[in-house]
Design an enzyme around this catalytic site. Structure first.
Site, PDB file in Angstrom:
ATOM      1  N   SER A 223       0.829  -1.204   0.000  1.00 33.87           N
ATOM      2  CA  SER A 223       0.000   0.000   0.000  1.00 33.87           C
ATOM      3  C   SER A 223       0.860   1.249   0.000  1.00 33.87           C
ATOM      4  CB  SER A 223      -0.903   0.053   1.247  1.00 33.87           C
ATOM      5  OG  SER A 223      -1.713  -1.086   1.364  1.00 33.87           O
ATOM      6  N   ASN A 224       0.246   2.361  -0.409  1.00 36.35           N
ATOM      7  CA  ASN A 224       0.753   3.706  -0.137  1.00 36.35           C
ATOM      8  C   ASN A 224      -0.266   4.420   0.742  1.00 36.35           C
ATOM      9  OD1 ASN A 224       2.913   3.480  -2.092  1.00 36.35           O
ATOM     10  ND2 ASN A 224       1.406   3.931  -3.696  1.00 36.35           N
TER      11      ASN A 224
END
Length: 779
Positions: A223-224
């Site tokens: 994820s970011n």
């Protein structure tokens, strides 16, 4: 008591599922029954309102069954240990069934529910109600009698009503996804040594999932996230980017929904399919997301076996017998039984070549998430927090996040980063005293702790501030609150904000002063450049509009660093030899790379060539990592390294039959029926922030997305309430006959968005809004 569904409500639902407009609402039961108002907005997103948590769960179960019944039914087949029975006795199904049957025999789900119902020692009544309601809603949908139109499970006998225990077993499987679940095949394959003195032939090979668990993260997940405080936004309000990278198929897909019990809970966002609560989202004052943490979720214990008895081990000088348990599953070809082994630490595990079971030594694991019954209450409490401070209190008290960080913001412009996930209690002192010398370097480099299992003094113990024994307490976990920003892209906590490095935490949580990924570096650069106004966009600071544009700008940081040097090297000597000895003309490759726009947009030409070059091992740097300049080193291509030219030649050879200057949108697609939707985004290894991983087909390209950007949300917590943009890249439903099977996927292809619809004013402005009720009463 018997139950009777309401035919009128079912009729309305049938019209909605068929994609027909419905107005008004249908009355359902009062009293002790379930009743939920469903407002379906554009793209099929349900906004569910109910008077209590049981009815809220009912509504969530009903609509998720409408949209993804095959996914949920398949998940229940897994946790019932019936994959071999219904899908065939291949090795992966057998291993899965043995693992889950062992959990059933051990009454794992039942034990999760024991204890005071305070949300810490056992799930609260609110969460139990929501799970109970979800089961009732799912089953009510099945009882409505409408034919299932998804060909993946239409007419299949394995689509059956579910029970509350099924749901709790599925919950437990989520908790151990990065630990026991990833090690399932090497848990069920562990067998005592044969006459040769090493583990028996039942041992399974190491898989990608095992390797990922050993590395501390679930395979295929990432994820970011940005938490933007008041100093980073143009309005001064908190702003959040949620950008999880999850599989595009299977049970780890997200589902968008908005859940509301007036005055008690009001959260919009996304949950994993089959879960009754929002896990990434926002209320009116706080927004949060998660990224996969680098912390380890289990520890190894090296067992000193009793001579002549490889199923007994010494503990404080006394022999202890392993528990041998025969687990049996059913397959179309008859039952399969396997004897599995446990210690007081946990199951015996064999990873061939790494952790073998010999005449003298074996290894067991302690899974810190195996008894984590706190997560649903934790997410419920997060959704009720009114500030970053309150949210931090929730994290400290419950310590429930199974394998993720949290990034959050509030309306006042405070931003929070915390790795308050469930981490085994391996302090620096314990590591020094209890990790045998041969494994000290392993711990230092990877965070994997192999403890001496022969001494009680090497048990995990308890931190005074920990929610439960055996895990690190909040004082031993990294937390940062800022008014500018925090960020994470799956590296450790160290540079959540480079102006305030987080240091001095136990190695099991993550590494410090080590090289960051290209994606992490680009993520920080994008924030800094937007704050300074030095990127391609107007002005300074973030709005939800330019946050969306930054995220989907599709920059490739690896290309920005080395493309020009690579082209110069290529043009200076336009022939090279592949790793298998073939000579390749690089002329077309040189031209394609020179013309590449350094992005992974649909119109980007040559991006796939750079991706394959990096995948072949070509991104090799000449300068070393410098911990005093972690965002700018390394940065120079090692042009004199012959492996670089070999990698480029290998990439050209692999792409034979595919134009080296092809548009990315012509060769990277996602199938939806006969349609092939062009998909932008790129691989983690090349430094693409908008991460997309796709399967390769020789001579064709990348015709199927495997995982990457999934739920995407840019939300601002302004004075008039939350606003912003969101999208579910693979769309709301897996059913090809659903109107919500491909609509958001096309939207993502165009870099479009759906708007935040948190308030009734925002929701009623949606021209596609459809309202109906679902419910059930007891007679």
């Amino acid at each position: 008591m018997s139950r009777r569904r309401l035919a009128a409500a079912a009729t309305v639902v049938g019209l909605v599922a068929a994609g027909l407009a419905v107005t008004g609402s249908t009355a359902v039961a009062n009293g002790d029954g379930y009743s939920a108002l469903i407002q379906r907005a554009s793209y099929g997103v349900p906004h569910i309102t109910a008077r209590n948590f049981a009815s809220l769960g009912f509504g969530a179960g009903y609509v998720q069954a409408e949209d993804n019944i095959c996914l949920i039914a398949g998940q229940m087949v897994t946790v019932r240990a019936e994959r071999s029975r219904w899908f065939g006795a291949e090795a992966s199904n057998v291993s899965s069934d043995l693992f889950h049957q062992k959990a059933i025999d051990d009454q794992v789900a039942e034990r999760l529910l024991n204890g005071p119902r305070d949300g810490v020692r056992a799930p609260s009544e609110q969460v139990r109600d929501q799970m109970r309601g979800f089961v009732a809603g799912y089953n009510a949908y099945l009882r409505d009698g409408k034919a299932i139109t998804d060909p993946a499970c239409a007419g299949k006998d394995w689509v059956r009503p579910i029970t509350e225990l099924d749901m709790w077993r599925a919950y437990w499987a989520r908790m151990v996804l990065a630990s026991s679940g990833a090690l399932a095949n090497v848990i069920v394959a562990a067998a005592p040594p044969t006459a040769s003195g090493v583990s028996g032939p039942a041992n399974a090979p190491q898989t990608a999932a095992v390797a990922a668990a050993v590395d501390g993260a679930p395979a295929g997940l990432g994820s970011n996230a940005y938490g933007l405080g008041r100093d980073a936004t143009t309005s001064g309000a908190g702003m959040l980017l949620a950008n999880p990278h999850f599989p595009w198929d299977g049970t780890d897909r997200f589902y968008r929904m908005h859940l509301k019990v007036p005055g008690r809970y009001d959260v919009e966002g996304a949950a994993l399919v089959g879960d009754p609560l929002v896990q990434i989202g926002h209320n009116g004052k706080v927004a949060w997301s998660h990224t996969v943490s680098t912390a380890q979720r289990f520890v190894w214990h090296r067992l000193d076996l009793v001579p002549g008895d490889p199923t007994s081990y010494r503990y404080d000088g006394q022999p202890r017998k392993m528990t041998a348990r025969t687990v049996t599953i059913q397959t179309p070809d008859g039952p399969i039984s396997r004897t599995l082994y446990d210690t007081h630490f946990g199951p015996v595990v064999v990873v061939p070549g790494q952790f073998d079971w010999t005449d003298t030594t074996a290894y067991a694991i302690t899974d810190a998430n195996a008894t984590n019954n706190r997560a649903l209450d934790g997410w419920l409490a997060m959704g009720q927090a009114r500030s970053v401070g309150e949210l931090r209190t929730v994290l400290d008290k419950r310590q429930f996040l199974p394998w993720v960080n949290v990034i959050a913001v509030d309306r006042r412009g405070q931003a929070l980063y915390a790795d308050h996930s469930v981490v085994p209690r391996v302090t620096d002192s314990l590591a020094t005293t209890c990790i045998p010398a041969p494994f000290q370097s392993v711990y230092a480099s990877t965070g994997q702790a192999v403890l001496d299992g022969s001494r009680s003094s090497c048990e995990l113990g308890r931190d005074p501030d920990a929610a439960v024994p055996g895990i690190l307490g909040p004082a031993n976990l990294p937390t940062l609150v800022r008014s500018d920003y925090v960020t994470n892209s799956n590296d450790s906590y160290w540079l959540a904000n480079p102006e305030h490095p987080l240091e001095g935490y136990p190695r099991i949580v993550g590494d410090e002063q080590t090289q960051r990924s290209l994606r992490t570096r680009l993520g920080v650069h994008q924030v800094q450049q937007r704050r300074n106004g030095t990127d391609e966009f107007a002005g300074r600071g973030f709005t939800t509009s330019n946050l969306w544009d930054v995220t989907l700008g599709n920059r490739v940081y690896g290309g920005e660093l080395v493309r020009d040097d690579l082209v110069r090297s290529c043009e200076a000597e336009p022939t090279a030899t592949t790793s298998d000895g073939a000579t390749v003309d690089l002329t077309a490759a040189c031209a394609a790379l020179r013309g590449w726009d350094l992005r992974v947009d649909l119109d980007s030409r040559g991006a796939h060539l750079f991706t394959e070059f990096v995948g072949a091992g070509g991104l090799r740097f000449a300068d070393p990592f410098d911990p005093t300049a972690p965002l700018s080193t390394p940065s120079r291509l090692a042009v004199d390294d012959p492996k670089i030219r070999t990698a480029l030649a290998d990439a050209v050879q692999k792409l034979d039959g595919i134009p080296l200057d092809a548009r990315l949108g012509d060769i990277q697609t996602e199938p939806r029926g006969a349609e092939h939707i062009p998909i932008h985004g790129g691989h983690h290894d090349v430094g693409a922030f908008n991460m997309i991983t796709s399967g390769f087909a020789p001579g064709v390209g990348y015709p199927k997305i495997l995982h990457g950007t999934s739920f995407l949300m840019a939300v601002e917590l302004g004075s008039d309430g939350p606003s912003g943009r969101q999208i579910l890249t693979y769309s709301q439903s897996t059913n090809p006959n659903s109107p919500w099977y491909a609509d958001q996927t096309r939207l993502y292809s165009d870099k479009g968005w759906d708007t935040i619809k948190f308030t009734q004013r925002q929701l009623r402005a949606d021209p596609n809004l459809v309202t109906y009720r679902v419910g059930e009463r007891r007679d």
